[in-house]
Scaffold this motif. Structure first.
Motif, PDB file in Angstrom:
ATOM      1  N   GLU A  55       9.528   0.521  -0.814  1.00 61.17           N
ATOM      2  CA  GLU A  55       8.607   1.333  -1.596  1.00 61.17           C
ATOM      3  C   GLU A  55       7.303   1.629  -0.853  1.00 61.17           C
ATOM      4  N   GLY A  56       7.122   1.026   0.310  1.00 63.56           N
ATOM      5  CA  GLY A  56       5.905   1.262   1.088  1.00 63.56           C
ATOM      6  C   GLY A  56       4.726   0.418   0.650  1.00 63.56           C
ATOM      7  N   ALA A  57       4.984  -0.574  -0.206  1.00 62.77           N
ATOM      8  CA  ALA A  57       3.908  -1.429  -0.705  1.00 62.77           C
ATOM      9  C   ALA A  57       3.459  -2.447   0.336  1.00 62.77           C
ATOM     10  N   VAL A  58       4.361  -2.806   1.243  1.00 62.97           N
ATOM     11  CA  VAL A  58       4.037  -3.743   2.319  1.00 62.97           C
ATOM     12  C   VAL A  58       4.608  -3.213   3.628  1.00 62.97           C
ATOM     13  N   ASN A  59       4.033  -3.631   4.716  1.00 62.07           N
ATOM     14  CA  ASN A  59       4.519  -3.286   6.047  1.00 62.07           C
ATOM     15  C   ASN A  59       4.912  -4.556   6.781  1.00 62.07           C
ATOM     16  N   LEU A  60       5.742  -4.395   7.794  1.00 66.32           N
ATOM     17  CA  LEU A  60       6.149  -5.526   8.615  1.00 66.32           C
ATOM     18  C   LEU A  60       5.399  -5.476   9.940  1.00 66.32           C
ATOM     19  N   THR A  61       4.930  -6.614  10.373  1.00 68.58           N
ATOM     20  CA  THR A  61       4.282  -6.695  11.677  1.00 68.58           C
ATOM     21  C   THR A  61       5.326  -6.981  12.743  1.00 68.58           C
ATOM     22  N   PHE A  62       4.937  -6.862  14.003  1.00 65.56           N
ATOM     23  CA  PHE A  62       5.848  -7.200  15.086  1.00 65.56           C
ATOM     24  C   PHE A  62       6.290  -8.653  14.965  1.00 65.56           C
ATOM     25  N   ASP A  63       5.365  -9.526  14.606  1.00 66.21           N
ATOM     26  CA  ASP A  63       5.716 -10.945  14.446  1.00 66.21           C
ATOM     27  C   ASP A  63       6.733 -11.152  13.326  1.00 66.21           C
ATOM     28  N   ASP A  64       6.564 -10.415  12.219  1.00 63.03           N
ATOM     29  CA  ASP A  64       7.538 -10.507  11.122  1.00 63.03           C
ATOM     30  C   ASP A  64       8.923 -10.113  11.614  1.00 63.03           C
ATOM     31  N   ILE A  65       8.984  -8.996  12.333  1.00 59.73           N
ATOM     32  CA  ILE A  65      10.265  -8.487  12.819  1.00 59.73           C
ATOM     33  C   ILE A  65      10.867  -9.436  13.845  1.00 59.73           C
ATOM     34  N   ASP A  66      10.027  -9.988  14.685  1.00 58.76           N
ATOM     35  CA  ASP A  66      10.479 -10.899  15.732  1.00 58.76           C
ATOM     36  C   ASP A  66      11.160 -12.143  15.159  1.00 58.76           C
ATOM     37  N   LYS A  67      10.786 -12.537  13.952  1.00 59.75           N
ATOM     38  CA  LYS A  67      11.323 -13.747  13.324  1.00 59.75           C
ATOM     39  C   LYS A  67      12.583 -13.495  12.498  1.00 59.75           C
ATOM     40  N   LEU A  68      12.985 -12.231  12.349  1.00 61.94           N
ATOM     41  CA  LEU A  68      14.146 -11.914  11.519  1.00 61.94           C
ATOM     42  C   LEU A  68      15.448 -12.321  12.202  1.00 61.94           C
ATOM     43  N   THR A  69      16.396 -12.733  11.388  1.00 61.84           N
ATOM     44  CA  THR A  69      17.735 -13.032  11.892  1.00 61.84           C
ATOM     45  C   THR A  69      18.509 -11.716  12.033  1.00 61.84           C
ATOM     46  N   CYS A 100      16.624  -0.682   4.861  1.00 67.63           N
ATOM     47  CA  CYS A 100      15.414  -0.474   4.070  1.00 67.63           C
ATOM     48  C   CYS A 100      14.482   0.543   4.723  1.00 67.63           C
ATOM     49  N   THR A 101      14.412   0.531   6.035  1.00 68.21           N
ATOM     50  CA  THR A 101      13.574   1.500   6.740  1.00 68.21           C
ATOM     51  C   THR A 101      14.107   2.912   6.510  1.00 68.21           C
ATOM     52  N   ASN A 102      15.415   3.092   6.589  1.00 62.17           N
ATOM     53  CA  ASN A 102      15.998   4.407   6.334  1.00 62.17           C
ATOM     54  C   ASN A 102      15.741   4.866   4.902  1.00 62.17           C
ATOM     55  N   GLU A 103      15.870   3.954   3.952  1.00 67.57           N
ATOM     56  CA  GLU A 103      15.583   4.290   2.553  1.00 67.57           C
ATOM     57  C   GLU A 103      14.103   4.633   2.368  1.00 67.57           C
ATOM     58  N   ARG A 104      13.240   3.906   3.036  1.00 72.11           N
ATOM     59  CA  ARG A 104      11.799   4.149   2.950  1.00 72.11           C
ATOM     60  C   ARG A 104      11.462   5.546   3.480  1.00 72.11           C
TER      61      ARG A 104
END
Length: 52
Positions: free
Chosen positions: A9-23, A33-37
């Motif tokens: 919904e665009g209410a929050v963004n992901l940082t590089f650190d957030d993405i780096d920690k994803l499985t 979710c990015t495509n839906e956004r």
């Protein structure tokens, strides 16, 4: 689950650190979710152009 909805919904963004920690499975969810956004944002912009 709620964090992904908020992201779509665009209410929050992901940082590089957030993405780096994803499985790997979470990265797949992030791509979806990015495509839906992007689609949601395009629809909002189209609505603004129509309503003027």
């Amino acid at each position: 689950m709620l964090k992904w909805y908020a992201y779509m919904e665009g209410a929050v963004n992901l940082t590089f650190d957030d993405i780096d920690k994803l499985t790997i499975p979470e990265l797949s969810v992030m791509v979806y979710c990015t495509n839906e956004r992007i689609k949601n944002q395009a629809q909002v912009e189209a609505g603004r152009m129509i309503s003027g």
